[in-house]
Design a protein around this motif. Sequence first.
Motif, mmCIF file in Angstrom:
data_model
loop_
_atom_site.group_PDB
_atom_site.id
_atom_site.type_symbol
_atom_site.label_atom_id
_atom_site.label_comp_id
_atom_site.label_asym_id
_atom_site.label_seq_id
_atom_site.Cartn_x
_atom_site.Cartn_y
_atom_site.Cartn_z
ATOM 1 N N ARG A 18 0.844 -1.195 0.000
ATOM 2 C CA ARG A 18 0.000 0.000 0.000
ATOM 3 C C ARG A 18 0.879 1.244 0.000
ATOM 4 N NH1 ARG A 18 -3.932 3.315 -1.225
ATOM 5 N NH2 ARG A 18 -5.288 4.044 0.446
ATOM 6 N N THR A 19 0.702 2.123 -0.980
ATOM 7 C CA THR A 19 1.338 3.440 -0.936
ATOM 8 C C THR A 19 0.238 4.423 -0.519
ATOM 9 O OG1 THR A 19 0.827 4.077 -3.198
ATOM 10 C CG2 THR A 19 2.822 2.754 -2.890
ATOM 11 N N HIS A 20 0.525 5.728 -0.552
ATOM 12 C CA HIS A 20 -0.514 6.649 -0.077
ATOM 13 C C HIS A 20 -1.744 6.653 -0.977
ATOM 14 C CE1 HIS A 20 1.405 9.149 -3.067
ATOM 15 N NE2 HIS A 20 0.374 9.959 -3.018
ATOM 16 N N ASN A 21 -1.572 6.281 -2.259
ATOM 17 C CA ASN A 21 -2.752 6.339 -3.131
ATOM 18 C C ASN A 21 -2.940 5.114 -4.028
ATOM 19 O OD1 ASN A 21 -0.618 6.792 -4.777
ATOM 20 N ND2 ASN A 21 -1.452 8.580 -5.818
ATOM 21 N N ARG A 22 -2.122 4.089 -3.812
ATOM 22 C CA ARG A 22 -2.288 2.892 -4.646
ATOM 23 C C ARG A 22 -2.126 1.618 -3.823
ATOM 24 N NH1 ARG A 22 1.319 4.019 -9.952
ATOM 25 N NH2 ARG A 22 0.646 1.924 -10.501
ATOM 26 N N LEU A 23 -2.707 0.560 -4.356
ATOM 27 C CA LEU A 23 -2.569 -0.746 -3.698
ATOM 28 C C LEU A 23 -2.251 -1.803 -4.743
ATOM 29 C CD1 LEU A 23 -3.237 -2.148 -0.737
ATOM 30 C CD2 LEU A 23 -5.121 -3.087 -2.012
ATOM 31 N N LEU A 24 -1.215 -2.574 -4.446
ATOM 32 C CA LEU A 24 -0.836 -3.715 -5.296
ATOM 33 C C LEU A 24 -1.178 -4.994 -4.545
ATOM 34 C CD1 LEU A 24 1.040 -5.337 -7.407
ATOM 35 C CD2 LEU A 24 2.893 -4.843 -5.809
ATOM 36 N N ILE A 25 -1.855 -5.908 -5.220
ATOM 37 C CA ILE A 25 -2.111 -7.215 -4.601
ATOM 38 C C ILE A 25 -1.263 -8.244 -5.331
ATOM 39 C CG2 ILE A 25 -3.831 -8.913 -3.900
ATOM 40 C CD1 ILE A 25 -5.981 -6.808 -4.240
ATOM 41 N N ASP A 70 11.345 -12.247 -19.716
ATOM 42 C CA ASP A 70 12.059 -13.301 -18.976
ATOM 43 C C ASP A 70 13.111 -12.748 -18.025
ATOM 44 O OD1 ASP A 70 10.624 -15.368 -20.026
ATOM 45 O OD2 ASP A 70 12.009 -15.770 -21.674
ATOM 46 N N GLU A 71 13.751 -11.633 -18.427
ATOM 47 C CA GLU A 71 14.848 -11.109 -17.591
ATOM 48 C C GLU A 71 14.336 -10.316 -16.379
ATOM 49 O OE1 GLU A 71 14.219 -10.511 -20.734
ATOM 50 O OE2 GLU A 71 14.433 -8.398 -21.260
ATOM 51 N N GLY A 72 13.035 -10.140 -16.261
ATOM 52 C CA GLY A 72 12.478 -9.439 -15.099
ATOM 53 C C GLY A 72 12.135 -7.994 -15.412
ATOM 54 N N GLY A 73 11.908 -7.217 -14.396
ATOM 55 C CA GLY A 73 11.529 -5.818 -14.618
ATOM 56 C C GLY A 73 11.187 -5.148 -13.313
ATOM 57 N N GLU A 74 10.197 -4.250 -13.367
ATOM 58 C CA GLU A 74 9.844 -3.460 -12.183
ATOM 59 C C GLU A 74 8.338 -3.261 -12.120
ATOM 60 O OE1 GLU A 74 13.297 -0.266 -10.989
ATOM 61 O OE2 GLU A 74 11.680 0.390 -12.285
ATOM 62 N N ILE A 75 7.839 -3.053 -10.926
ATOM 63 C CA ILE A 75 6.476 -2.531 -10.774
ATOM 64 C C ILE A 75 6.648 -1.158 -10.140
ATOM 65 C CG2 ILE A 75 4.213 -2.780 -9.691
ATOM 66 C CD1 ILE A 75 4.622 -5.797 -9.681
ATOM 67 N N ASP A 76 6.251 -0.137 -10.893
ATOM 68 C CA ASP A 76 6.417 1.234 -10.412
ATOM 69 C C ASP A 76 5.090 1.692 -9.802
ATOM 70 O OD1 ASP A 76 6.922 3.844 -9.948
ATOM 71 O OD2 ASP A 76 7.527 4.360 -11.995
ATOM 72 N N LEU A 77 5.090 1.827 -8.479
ATOM 73 C CA LEU A 77 3.859 2.269 -7.808
ATOM 74 C C LEU A 77 3.907 3.760 -7.486
ATOM 75 C CD1 LEU A 77 3.247 -0.691 -5.313
ATOM 76 C CD2 LEU A 77 2.019 -0.239 -7.423
ATOM 77 N N GLY A 78 4.820 4.464 -8.117
ATOM 78 C CA GLY A 78 4.964 5.893 -7.846
ATOM 79 C C GLY A 78 5.857 6.120 -6.635
#
Lengths: 244, 215
Positions: free
Chosen positions: A36-43, A121-129
């Motif tokens: 949880r960030t201040h304005n987003r939620l990742l499940i 395959d090499e991966g990456g990022e999830i940018d939640l701000g």
Amino acid sequence: MLTKTLWEANSHKWIICGRDPEKPNGIIDTNQYMVRTHNRLLIMDPGGIELFSAMLNSALEYASINEITDLFASHQDPDIISSLGLWDRALPKARLHAPWLWEGFIRHFGMEHTEYVRIPDEGGEIDLGAVRLTLVPAHYLHSSGNFNVYDPQLKVLMSGDIGAALEPGQPPLFVEDFTSHTKHMEAFHRRWMPSNEAKQHWIDRIRKLPIEYMAPQHGRIFKGDDVKRFLDWFENLEVGSAIR
Amino acid sequence: MLNQISLLDLVDSFNGRPIPPYVLAATLATELTSTKQTAKQLSLCSKNAQAITARADEWGKGFSGITDYINDTANIMIELADKVGKLAQGLTKASVKSVFEQKMAANLEKLSAQAFQAHPELHGLTQEILKSADSFNNKNVEAVIELKKNLREIKDCNRTLNSIVAICRIEASRAGPFQDSLWAIADTIEGAVLTLKDRMLMGDRLMNLMEMQTC
């Protein structure tokens, strides 16, 4: 369903949902994690259809429905993402981060409104701000297209099926005695993890990361030295060997 | 917690698409959870008031008569909030099941006429699924009626508390050296009443949305 904040930084926090006492019998117990960030939620690995109502209730304790912006599926299994069709209807604007390899398969769970973000395959990022999470390849452990999520700030690794344990009842959230815990992990890793080579690649990759907590999708969480103990134990375990 | 603006944002974010009933039910359950917390604070507040009036002796006599009443009302609210939470969670589950039944029925109806001819038992299965979907819908309608009734009862309790606030202030002003402490109690009750009013309003809005979507 147990819902608890595990770790917290200024920018975000990690929440676990699991140990659902109302879960129907015969369904494997799963840990769902949320960031949880201040304005987003990742499940992360939001779970199966049977858990959906409980998960939705838990998620809404932390965010409104339009703040749930991101889902992550480490791989294609039903206990990971078979609830997708329901989330797809429930979330007005959401992205599903999942291995590119499984797109055509995962879409079978029902997906009309959600954007599928293919993880290479090499991966990456999830940018939640407020926070960026790293997607670490964990292929063949056990799925042939599979990722872990690493939080460099809080030093947490969400390890999916790696480190999973099958224990009856409602075990505590954290590993208390590593040696006795191995009996709950051994059969699972021998049977579900098919490749010693892939295992070694993953261990080499993970040893380079500072990790305080390793959080699997089933069973207890490893903390501190138990993470290192797990890597040593896993390194010495011959996997793909349960059936000859 | 939702407010009027964030609720409108929520509706807008669906871009004209219906909000699934299970989302509304789960949102309602979450929104009304705070009702229980507020009612618990009220109960605690009444116990605090009892302690103050006991210390205040003669000065607190007027106020002490009200404290039991506040506590009883708070306890009724706790019970009602519990019921509402459980009903809303049950409604979430039943709505999910209902979606599956409807999906199954829609899939069966897409089968070809030949399939139905070759397998007449499919007619029975379709009817059974439709009946089951209907029964879930009926249960949901019943749950909504029950929810509304409970919300009305919470509102009644809240109205009672609201009228008690004025009496609390009168009695507090007669409590001499204990006036400030009891005045603070009256402030707390008034704050709780406003919070509850706000939550009930949000509950009403969510229920209205639910009904609109059902129609």
